[in-house]
Motif scaffolding. Structure first.
Motif, PDB file in Angstrom:
ATOM      1  N   GLU A  71      -3.341   5.644   2.858  1.00 35.03           N
ATOM      2  CA  GLU A  71      -4.243   4.548   2.459  1.00 35.03           C
ATOM      3  C   GLU A  71      -4.258   4.652   1.227  1.00 35.03           C
ATOM      4  OE1 GLU A  71      -8.187   4.094   4.432  1.00 35.03           O
ATOM      5  OE2 GLU A  71      -8.922   4.310   2.392  1.00 35.03           O
ATOM      6  N   ASN A 106      -2.451   0.042   3.976  1.00 36.59           N
ATOM      7  CA  ASN A 106      -2.445   0.837   5.024  1.00 36.59           C
ATOM      8  C   ASN A 106      -1.018   1.120   5.268  1.00 36.59           C
ATOM      9  OD1 ASN A 106      -5.450   2.484   5.592  1.00 36.59           O
ATOM     10  ND2 ASN A 106      -5.763   0.191   5.599  1.00 36.59           N
ATOM     11  N   THR A 119       1.651   3.135   8.005  1.00 41.87           N
ATOM     12  CA  THR A 119       1.923   4.154   8.866  1.00 41.87           C
ATOM     13  C   THR A 119       3.424   4.201   9.411  1.00 41.87           C
ATOM     14  OG1 THR A 119      -0.472   3.555   9.617  1.00 41.87           O
ATOM     15  CG2 THR A 119       1.173   4.791  11.080  1.00 41.87           C
ATOM     16  N   GLU A 152      -5.919   2.653  -2.444  1.00 40.43           N
ATOM     17  CA  GLU A 152      -6.946   1.747  -2.867  1.00 40.43           C
ATOM     18  C   GLU A 152      -6.527   1.171  -4.351  1.00 40.43           C
ATOM     19  OE1 GLU A 152     -11.578   1.374  -4.039  1.00 40.43           O
ATOM     20  OE2 GLU A 152     -11.023   2.819  -2.886  1.00 40.43           O
ATOM     21  N   ILE A 194      -6.686  -2.978  -0.496  1.00 40.27           N
ATOM     22  CA  ILE A 194      -6.244  -1.815   0.202  1.00 40.27           C
ATOM     23  C   ILE A 194      -5.114  -2.070   0.901  1.00 40.27           C
ATOM     24  CG2 ILE A 194      -7.249  -0.277   2.005  1.00 40.27           C
ATOM     25  CD1 ILE A 194      -9.955  -0.565   0.960  1.00 40.27           C
ATOM     26  N   LYS A 218      -4.630   8.335  -0.529  1.00 41.19           N
ATOM     27  CA  LYS A 218      -4.908   9.354   0.606  1.00 41.19           C
ATOM     28  C   LYS A 218      -3.848   9.272   1.569  1.00 41.19           C
ATOM     29  CE  LYS A 218      -9.773   8.370  -0.037  1.00 41.19           C
ATOM     30  NZ  LYS A 218     -11.194   7.965   0.854  1.00 41.19           N
ATOM     31  N   ARG A 219      -3.401  10.623   1.794  1.00 35.90           N
ATOM     32  CA  ARG A 219      -2.469  10.793   2.792  1.00 35.90           C
ATOM     33  C   ARG A 219      -2.530  11.950   3.666  1.00 35.90           C
ATOM     34  NH1 ARG A 219       2.889  11.270  -0.516  1.00 35.90           N
ATOM     35  NH2 ARG A 219       3.893  11.299   1.402  1.00 35.90           N
ATOM     36  N   THR A 225       0.619   8.980   7.130  1.00 37.34           N
ATOM     37  CA  THR A 225      -0.428   7.919   6.918  1.00 37.34           C
ATOM     38  C   THR A 225      -0.853   7.886   5.650  1.00 37.34           C
ATOM     39  OG1 THR A 225      -0.646   7.940   9.436  1.00 37.34           O
ATOM     40  CG2 THR A 225      -2.282   6.820   8.198  1.00 37.34           C
TER      41      THR A 225
END
Length: 279
Positions: A250, A241, A243, A252, A239, A69-70, A248
């Protein structure tokens, strides 16, 4: 599909390995925060940390499902990885049922074939180091694949950072992080700050935090689950993350069955009809 420049492919490829192959050295168990953390010396913690940097087998193969996810888009894909310890790793990247690309990384070079665009590149790891402004070696990728603590160096004098419910060892002193927070860190130093968060009971690393001030990039890796395959502890769920000023992310990661010490040939075939990917 949009055309990919060589630099964009390399950045995507590097990011893929940065987030796909960072795996767990152990799960964190819930701790009662009213229970006082046992006192342990920095030397004792350092020994426990360095002891996790071991490779008890010669070959590993695994397929990893990735959900990303971005800011502007989401994506799901899978990666197949075959690793011959200290020698090479390679495999394929699939989007749905289609193979998007194949790759191979040796101790000094990287090869990538984009099957959708019918192009390829071959570069040295030194080229990637130049591109990202920090030294990238084969061991770095191998540690990510095998779930070893990233960037460990037995010659580094690790510093303990106090926390009420678990142990933290850092590559740098706490005052350097304060300088970073206050924008007083000399970015020309090109440092990479790494913190290893260790379980209060088992001392297994359950989270790794990486700061790259020169790129204004922060990476947090949370090791959620591990499992036992063929008597070895391997990752199951992680997971990550990431930044930075531009995005940004995320990610998984979900791991399928792992095969250990069942070697198969690691190679990449680039058809003669493929052209070099655009720079």
């Amino acid at each position: 599909m949009n055309k990919y420049s060589k630099k964009n492919i390399l950045i995507g490829f590097f990011t893929l390995f940065l987030v796909v192959f960072i795996v767990s050295c152990g799960n964190r168990k819930h701790e009662d925060k009213d229970e006082k953390l046992p006192n342990k010396s920095t030397k004792e913690l350092e020994r426990a940390l360095l002891a996790q940097d071991t490779i008890p087998y010669d070959f590993l193969a695994v397929r990893i499902g990735v959900d990303l996810k971005r800011t502007k888009q989401n994506a799901s894909f899978s990666c197949y990885v075959k690793l011959n310890i200290d020698t090479a790793f390679g495999g394929s990247i699939k989007v749905g049922p289609a193979v998007f690309a194949t790759y191979m990384v040796t101790t000094d070079s990287i090869f990538f074939a984009n099957k959708m665009e019918k192009c390829y590149f071959k570069e040295s790891l030194a080229y990637i180091s130049t591109l990202f402004g920090t030294e990238i070696e084969f061991d770095f990728f191998q540690d990510l694949i095998l779930g070893l603590p990233i960037g460990l160096d037995e010659n580094t004098k690790y510093q303990e950072i106090k926390d009420p419910d678990h142990y933290i060892l850092s590559s740098h002193k706490e005052r350097l992080y304060k300088r970073l927070e206050n924008d007083r860190l000399n970015l020309e130093d090109n440092v990479m700050l790494i913190q290893y968060h260790m379980d209060a009971k088992t001392l297994a690393v359950f989270q790794t935090n990486i700061e790259v001030p020169s790129d204004t990039t922060s990476i947090q890796i949370a090791y959620l689950e591990t499992k036992i395959e063929e008597s070895f502890k391997v990752p199951e769920s992680t997971i990550i993350n990431i930044t930075n000023p531009k995005d940004t992310l995320e990610i998984e990661l979900n791991y399928a069955s792992v095969k250990i010490n069942k070697p198969s040939e690691i190679k990449i075939k680039i058809p003669d009809s493929y052209v070099e990917c655009n720079k």
